[in-house]
Scaffold this motif. Sequence first.
Motif, PDB file in Angstrom:
ATOM      1  N   THR A 189      13.079  57.662 -21.466  1.00  0.00           N
ATOM      2  CA  THR A 189      13.506  56.440 -22.156  1.00  0.00           C
ATOM      3  C   THR A 189      13.017  56.414 -23.599  1.00  0.00           C
ATOM      4  O   THR A 189      13.785  56.144 -24.526  1.00  0.00           O
ATOM      5  CB  THR A 189      12.997  55.201 -21.397  1.00  0.00           C
ATOM      6  N   LEU A 234      16.900  45.516 -22.610  1.00  0.00           N
ATOM      7  CA  LEU A 234      16.162  46.291 -21.619  1.00  0.00           C
ATOM      8  C   LEU A 234      15.424  45.311 -20.728  1.00  0.00           C
ATOM      9  O   LEU A 234      15.003  44.236 -21.187  1.00  0.00           O
ATOM     10  CB  LEU A 234      15.157  47.234 -22.296  1.00  0.00           C
ATOM     11  N   ASN A 289       9.655  48.505 -19.465  1.00  0.00           N
ATOM     12  CA  ASN A 289      10.507  48.767 -20.621  1.00  0.00           C
ATOM     13  C   ASN A 289       9.967  48.123 -21.891  1.00  0.00           C
ATOM     14  O   ASN A 289      10.280  48.578 -23.000  1.00  0.00           O
ATOM     15  CB  ASN A 289      11.932  48.288 -20.359  1.00  0.00           C
ATOM     16  N   ASN A 344       7.792  50.744 -23.175  1.00  0.00           N
ATOM     17  CA  ASN A 344       8.622  51.782 -23.795  1.00  0.00           C
ATOM     18  C   ASN A 344       9.072  51.354 -25.192  1.00  0.00           C
ATOM     19  O   ASN A 344       9.052  52.152 -26.135  1.00  0.00           O
ATOM     20  CB  ASN A 344       9.843  52.074 -22.921  1.00  0.00           C
ATOM     21  N   PRO A 394      20.047  50.354 -22.066  1.00  0.00           N
ATOM     22  CA  PRO A 394      19.233  51.200 -21.180  1.00  0.00           C
ATOM     23  C   PRO A 394      19.702  52.654 -21.175  1.00  0.00           C
ATOM     24  O   PRO A 394      20.887  52.944 -21.322  1.00  0.00           O
ATOM     25  CB  PRO A 394      19.441  50.564 -19.797  1.00  0.00           C
ATOM     26  N   VAL A 395      18.761  53.557 -20.983  1.00  0.00           N
ATOM     27  CA  VAL A 395      19.055  54.985 -20.877  1.00  0.00           C
ATOM     28  C   VAL A 395      19.706  55.248 -19.518  1.00  0.00           C
ATOM     29  O   VAL A 395      19.397  54.594 -18.525  1.00  0.00           O
ATOM     30  CB  VAL A 395      17.760  55.800 -21.038  1.00  0.00           C
ATOM     31  N   ARG A 445      18.227  54.762 -15.836  1.00  0.00           N
ATOM     32  CA  ARG A 445      16.941  54.074 -15.926  1.00  0.00           C
ATOM     33  C   ARG A 445      17.215  52.575 -15.872  1.00  0.00           C
ATOM     34  O   ARG A 445      17.759  52.003 -16.801  1.00  0.00           O
ATOM     35  CB  ARG A 445      16.201  54.437 -17.225  1.00  0.00           C
TER      36      ARG A 445
END
Length: 486
Positions: free
Chosen positions: A117, A289, A294, A297, A324-325, A328
């Motif tokens: 991420t 997110l 997160n 992150n 979001p990735v 994930r």
Amino acid sequence: MTVAELLKGIQVVSTVGNTNIEVGNFTSDSRTVSDGDTFIAVKGVHVDGHAYIDKAISQGAKCVILEQMPNELVQGVTYIQLSNTLASVGLLASALHGDPSKTMKVVGVTGTNGKTTIATLLYKVFKESGHKVGLLSTVCNYIDDEVIPATHTTPDPIELQALLYKMKQAGCEYVFMEVSSHAADQCRIAGIDFDGAVFTNLTRDHLDYHKTVDNYIAAKKKFFDSLKSEAFALVNDDDKKGRVMLQNCKASHYFYALKNPADFKGKVLELHPDSTEIEVNGLELSLQLVGGFNVYNALAVFGAATLLGMPKEEAARVLSMMRPVDGRFQVIHSARKAYTAVVDYAHTPDALVNVLTTINNLCKGSGRVICVVGAGGDRDAGKRPIMAKEAVAKSDILILTSDNPRSEDPNEIIRQMKEGLTEDDMSKTLCITDRKEAIRTACMMAQKGDFILVAGKGHETYQEVKGVKNHFDDREVIKDFMKVEK
């Protein structure tokens, strides 16, 4: 480039033959050797390249780099003896490509969870700000806009340096990459001139390889120990191993945190099902997110971006645009039954706790949490009962299923996961080996307001059984089932 030029700066034990010959193709895989190539014999985890020297020579290798000289030398072949070929292969590959990492800003991200991420968001943030950027990650590699499929979290050193060279040729200014514990331990990142390093967190993982947690920590720390004094080291100060990474680290030290005072201090203002309102160093922003993990992150991305020179207002602006990735905390809503499915790569006890905690906060008692999870085969078996114990504690219904069993029996893996459950836990646990049926069962059981977590595989589009990778995508299974829901 000649062999003599390639070896500049490398400590050579002994040499036999002519070093003024061209290197040709430089490889550690004897299967790729052709006439005029240089073969380096590396003692790997499973294979010792010295066993393939004769094969490489028979296929045309004119130079062999090794640790142990053979009893019989082949006339016309140059032999270069080094004390440690594993530690040298990255340095040699970098030199062969003109040390590409020295022309770009390279930042590595390591830790148990969050690597993909953070690296991917940094790539997207700098792309959105108008820069040419490279990405090396578990999900995919990018040379600016060019997609290069990923086979490992961190490629082998020869492939890695070739990718960095292509990034340099494409005009990339920045490169963001995941640095796995395997890569650090196996010297895959040797020869890379890092300008920064980010540490996310550390919990139990990969003990099938490292054997002990101390070895796992040491592998991560090895990356930080290698940083130059001009680089930055950014660590999560809410994780007890964050400051361990900085011991003997020559780089400048920086911290991000939610709980402790830090250079990049965050505060959660409000949680929503599809976003999170936060404050970072006095700036308020809305993240697309979800979850506290997160937020950490995002703090790492914000911190690394500003340490690389991006104005904090620009970093906050672009970060608020990031989605979001892939795989994930990827959310899929059921329009007909009004439940929510979440697909996440969580495959460690700590990652499961983080994702399930977020989901429970979103439910707020208005719905049930159904967790579908398995454990990978040929990996750390000790974490299997721990994962089940953590999952059942934060779920209303637990469904144990197959992940990537690889060479193991999936039913035996599930049996080992059940060892972490009590009799009461088992009363709310189902065991469904077929992963597709497990996911379908969760969807059939789900009611309005419920959340389903399908954990462990995330972005992966395959399931590996007995050495064969079969197409399998958790997201596809969920979406296909939702189309026919009544």
